[in-house]
Design an enzyme around this catalytic site. Structure first.
Site, PDB file in Angstrom:
ATOM      1  N   ARG A  52     -27.638 -29.860  24.208  1.00  9.23           N
ATOM      2  CA  ARG A  52     -28.351 -29.286  23.049  1.00  9.23           C
ATOM      3  C   ARG A  52     -27.771 -27.939  22.625  1.00  9.23           C
ATOM      4  O   ARG A  52     -27.936 -27.509  21.487  1.00  9.23           O
ATOM      5  CB  ARG A  52     -29.854 -29.145  23.329  1.00  9.23           C
ATOM      6  CG  ARG A  52     -30.583 -28.531  22.133  1.00  9.23           C
ATOM      7  CD  ARG A  52     -32.083 -28.531  22.242  1.00  9.23           C
ATOM      8  NE  ARG A  52     -32.596 -28.188  23.526  1.00  9.23           N
ATOM      9  CZ  ARG A  52     -32.641 -26.950  24.026  1.00  9.23           C
ATOM     10  NH1 ARG A  52     -32.185 -25.919  23.334  1.00  9.23           N
ATOM     11  NH2 ARG A  52     -33.136 -26.735  25.221  1.00  9.23           N
ATOM     12  N   TYR A 106     -27.996 -32.957  -4.084  1.00  4.35           N
ATOM     13  CA  TYR A 106     -28.306 -34.160  -3.305  1.00  4.35           C
ATOM     14  C   TYR A 106     -29.831 -34.222  -3.107  1.00  4.35           C
ATOM     15  O   TYR A 106     -30.471 -33.202  -2.830  1.00  4.35           O
ATOM     16  CB  TYR A 106     -27.559 -34.112  -1.957  1.00  4.35           C
ATOM     17  CG  TYR A 106     -28.118 -35.095  -0.969  1.00  4.35           C
ATOM     18  CD1 TYR A 106     -28.049 -36.458  -1.217  1.00  4.35           C
ATOM     19  CD2 TYR A 106     -28.762 -34.667   0.188  1.00  4.35           C
ATOM     20  CE1 TYR A 106     -28.600 -37.370  -0.339  1.00  4.35           C
ATOM     21  CE2 TYR A 106     -29.311 -35.568   1.075  1.00  4.35           C
ATOM     22  CZ  TYR A 106     -29.225 -36.916   0.808  1.00  4.35           C
ATOM     23  OH  TYR A 106     -29.780 -37.823   1.672  1.00  4.35           O
ATOM     24  N   ASP A 178     -21.844 -27.490  -0.346  1.00  3.52           N
ATOM     25  CA  ASP A 178     -21.826 -28.801   0.300  1.00  3.52           C
ATOM     26  C   ASP A 178     -20.535 -29.491  -0.161  1.00  3.52           C
ATOM     27  O   ASP A 178     -20.375 -29.839  -1.323  1.00  3.52           O
ATOM     28  CB  ASP A 178     -23.071 -29.592  -0.140  1.00  3.52           C
ATOM     29  CG  ASP A 178     -23.150 -30.976   0.511  1.00  3.52           C
ATOM     30  OD1 ASP A 178     -22.097 -31.512   0.894  1.00  3.52           O
ATOM     31  OD2 ASP A 178     -24.261 -31.526   0.596  1.00  3.52           O
ATOM     32  N   LYS A 203     -20.313 -39.304   6.040  1.00  4.39           N
ATOM     33  CA  LYS A 203     -19.580 -39.859   4.895  1.00  4.39           C
ATOM     34  C   LYS A 203     -18.079 -39.899   5.192  1.00  4.39           C
ATOM     35  O   LYS A 203     -17.665 -40.534   6.133  1.00  4.39           O
ATOM     36  CB  LYS A 203     -19.907 -39.061   3.634  1.00  4.39           C
ATOM     37  CG  LYS A 203     -21.373 -38.633   3.510  1.00  4.39           C
ATOM     38  CD  LYS A 203     -22.336 -39.807   3.435  1.00  4.39           C
ATOM     39  CE  LYS A 203     -23.750 -39.287   3.209  1.00  4.39           C
ATOM     40  NZ  LYS A 203     -24.799 -40.192   3.549  1.00  4.39           N
TER      41      LYS A 203
HETATM   42  N1  PLP Z   1     -24.984 -33.978   1.227  1.00  2.69           N
HETATM   43  C1  PLP Z   1     -24.636 -34.983   0.416  1.00  2.69           C
HETATM   44  C2  PLP Z   1     -23.779 -34.701  -0.775  1.00  2.69           C
HETATM   45  C3  PLP Z   1     -25.065 -36.285   0.677  1.00  2.69           C
HETATM   46  O1  PLP Z   1     -24.718 -37.289  -0.138  1.00  2.69           O
HETATM   47  C4  PLP Z   1     -25.879 -36.525   1.828  1.00  2.69           C
HETATM   48  C5  PLP Z   1     -26.369 -37.878   2.149  1.00  2.69           C
HETATM   49  O2  PLP Z   1     -26.251 -38.810   1.384  1.00  2.69           O
HETATM   50  C6  PLP Z   1     -26.238 -35.444   2.631  1.00  2.69           C
HETATM   51  C7  PLP Z   1     -25.753 -34.191   2.310  1.00  2.69           C
HETATM   52  C8  PLP Z   1     -27.116 -35.635   3.837  1.00  2.69           C
HETATM   53  O3  PLP Z   1     -26.376 -36.177   4.881  1.00  2.69           O
HETATM   54  P1  PLP Z   1     -26.996 -37.003   6.120  1.00  2.69           P
HETATM   55  O4  PLP Z   1     -27.494 -38.294   5.567  1.00  2.69           O
HETATM   56  O5  PLP Z   1     -25.846 -37.134   7.058  1.00  2.69           O
HETATM   57  O6  PLP Z   1     -28.105 -36.182   6.683  1.00  2.69           O
END
Ligand code: PLP
Length: 385
Positions: A52, A106, A178, A203
Site C-alpha cells: 500500500r 471526462y 489529464d 487505456k
Molecule cells: N481520464 C480519461 C480521459 C478517461 O477516459 C478515463 C476513463 O475512461 C479516466 C480518466 C478514468 O480512468 P479509470 O477508468 O482508469 O479510472
C-alpha cells in the site's frame, strides 16, 4: 549507463526502470506477489516496504518507467485513472480552495468535482479554455490550480496550452493535465511546463483492456505530496496488475503509431459517408482544434467521434451491427471499442450539461483499435447498409 539514460520512447518503454529487477537470469521483471517486505531499519512510515505504500520493487520499476516515458522527474502508479485524479487533486486541496477547469471533462472527473469535491468545501469554475479573459474573471484569492485534458473526451478538443501555463505561472497556480487520450507518444505535457500530468493507464499505456490502473507524473517536489496522500487513501496498484501494465507498456510506441494512422484514415473515410452528420478528429482540417493539435501533438491519437445521421435508437442499431468494434465503454485497447457517451462515459451529466458542451444523443465515440484498416472500413460499410 542505465537504461533510463536512453532518450527514445520505444527503448525506454521496454527497458526503463528494469535495471534492478532481473532475478535468476530472467530477462523479464518478475511479479513480486508479496504484501509486505522485511523491515530494513526505515524510520519514516512512508519508507517501510509495504504494497500500500507504493514502494515495492515492481512499483519502483513502474514509477521509473512512467517518469521516463513522460520526460518527467518522478511518477507514481495508482489503482485507477480516477484514483490518480482524485488523489492528485486532494493532495493540492488540503484546505478549502478554488479550482479552474476546462468545461468539457471526462465524466468521472466531472462527477467527482461536482459532488464530493464541492461537498468538501472546495469550489470549481469551468472556464472557456479558448478565452483567457474568462480565466482572469474567474480567478479568486483561493484559486489553487487549473485542470485541463490534453485531448478532451469525447469531442477531442485540444486547448492552446502555452497561455494557460503562463497564466498559471503568473498567478501561482498548479497546472494539471489529464494526458490519457494523447498518451506519452503524442504529447509530453511535463516537458511543455505542466506541473502534474495524470493518466488512466487502463487505456493506451496498458493497451490491452485487461487491467485498471493510473498514474501521476511531474517533478519530485510535485509528486511527493501525491504519494503521501495515496499511501493513506490506499489507491495502490496490485502486484499482478503492475506486471501486466509493465508488459503492456513495452509496445506503447508501436501500438499508438498504428492507432494514430488507423484513426486518421478512418476519420477521413467517415467524413465522406452519408450515415455521418459530423466527424470530430483533431487530425482533420475541419476540427475546431486542428491548429492547436498541429502545434502540440506529435500524432492525433486513436479516438474518433462522429454524429450519426439518425436518432439515438438508430445509432444503437448501427453499433450493434458492427462485428469488429465492440459496444463497450473505455478506450485505448488494441481492439476497437464503440459507445454513445450519453449512455456511458458522460451519463453522469444532466442532458442540459451535455447539451451545453456539445455532446448530442447521436454522438458516437470510437476508440480505433489496431485491426487492419481495410477490415474496419468493410465492417463499417456492412453495418451502415
Ligand atoms: N481520464 C480519461 C480521459 C478517461 O477516459 C478515463 C476513463 O475512461 C479516466 C480518466 C478514468 O480512468 P479509470 O477508468 O482508469 O479510472
Amino acid at each position: 549507463m542505465s537504461a533510463n539514460d536512453f532518450k527514445n520512447l520505444d527503448t525506454l518503454a521496454i527497458h526503463a526502470g528494469e535495471d534492478g529487477v532481473k532475478y535468476a537470469g530472467a530477462v523479464t521483471a518478475p511479479i513480486f506477489q508479496s504484501a509486505t517486505y522485511l523491515y530494513g531499519g526505515e524510520s519514516d512510515y512512508n519508507e517501510v516496504k509495504y504494497t500500500r505504500l507504493n514502494n515495492t520493487p515492481t512499483h519502483m520499476m513502474l514509477n521509473a518507467k512512467l517518469a521516463a516515458l513522460e520526460k518527467a522527474e518522478d511518477a507514481i502508479v495508482t489503482s485507477s485513472g480516477m484514483s490518480a485524479i482524485t488523489t492528485a487533486l486532494l493532495s493540492i486541496f488540503e484546505r478549502p480552495g478554488h479550482l479552474l477547469t476546462q468545461s468539457c471533462l471526462y465524466g468521472g472527473t466531472h462527477y467527482f468535482l461536482k459532488n464530493d469535491f464541492t461537498r468538501m468545501g472546495h469550489s470549481v469554475t469551468a472556464v472557456d479554455v479558448g478565452d483567457p479573459s474568462s480565466w482572469k474573471a474567474a480567478l479568486r484569492p483561493e484559486t489553487r490550480a487549473f485542470y485541463v485534458e490534453s485531448i478532451t473526451n469525447p469531442l477531442l478538443e485540444v486547448a492552446d496550452f502555452e497561455p494557460i501555463l503562463q497564466f498559471c505561472r503568473e498567478n501561482g497556480l498548479i497546472s494539471i493535465i489529464d494526458n490519457t487520450i494523447a498518451s506519452p507518444v503524442n504529447f509530453n505535457p511535463i516537458a511543455l511546463g505542466f506541473d502534474l500530468a495524470v493518466h488512466s493507464c487502463t487505456k493506451y499505456l496498458n493497451g490491452h483492456s485487461d487491467i485498471v490502473a493510473g498514474c501521476v507524473v511531474g517533478s519530485r517536489k510535485q509528486v511527493a505530496p501525491v504519494v503521501k496522500k495515496l499511501n493513506y487513501l490506499g489507491g495502490c496498484l496490485d502486484a499482478h496488475a503492475c506486471f501486466l501494465l509493465n508488459r503492456g507498456m513495452k509496445t506503447l510506441g508501436l501500438r499508438v503509431r498504428q492507432h494514430n494512422q488507423n484513426a486518421q484514415e478512418l476519420a477521413r473515410w467517415l467524413e465522406r459517408q452519408s450515415f455521418v452528420k459530423r466527424v470530430y478528429y483533431p487530425g482533420l482540417e475541419s476540427h475546431v482544434s486542428h491548429r492547436n493539435a498541429r502545434k502540440y501533438l506529435g500524432g492525433f491519437g486513436g479516438m474518433v467521434s462522429f454524429e450519426f445521421k439518425g436518432d439515438p435508437r438508430e445509432a444503437d442499431g448501427f453499433m450493434a451491427r458492427l462485428r469488429l468494434p465492440k459496444v463497450a465503454p473505455s478506450l485505448g485497447g488494441v481492439e476497437s471499442l464503440i459507445t454513445r457517451p450519453t449512455t456511458t462515459s458522460h451519463s453522469g451529466m444532466s442532458p442540459a450539461e451535455r447539451k451545453q458542451i456539445g455532446i448530442s444523443d447521436e454522438l458516437i465515440r470510437l476508440s480505433v483499435g489496431v485491426e487492419d484498416l481495410a477490415d474496419l472500413i468493410a465492417d463499417f460499410t456492412q453495418a451502415a447498409t
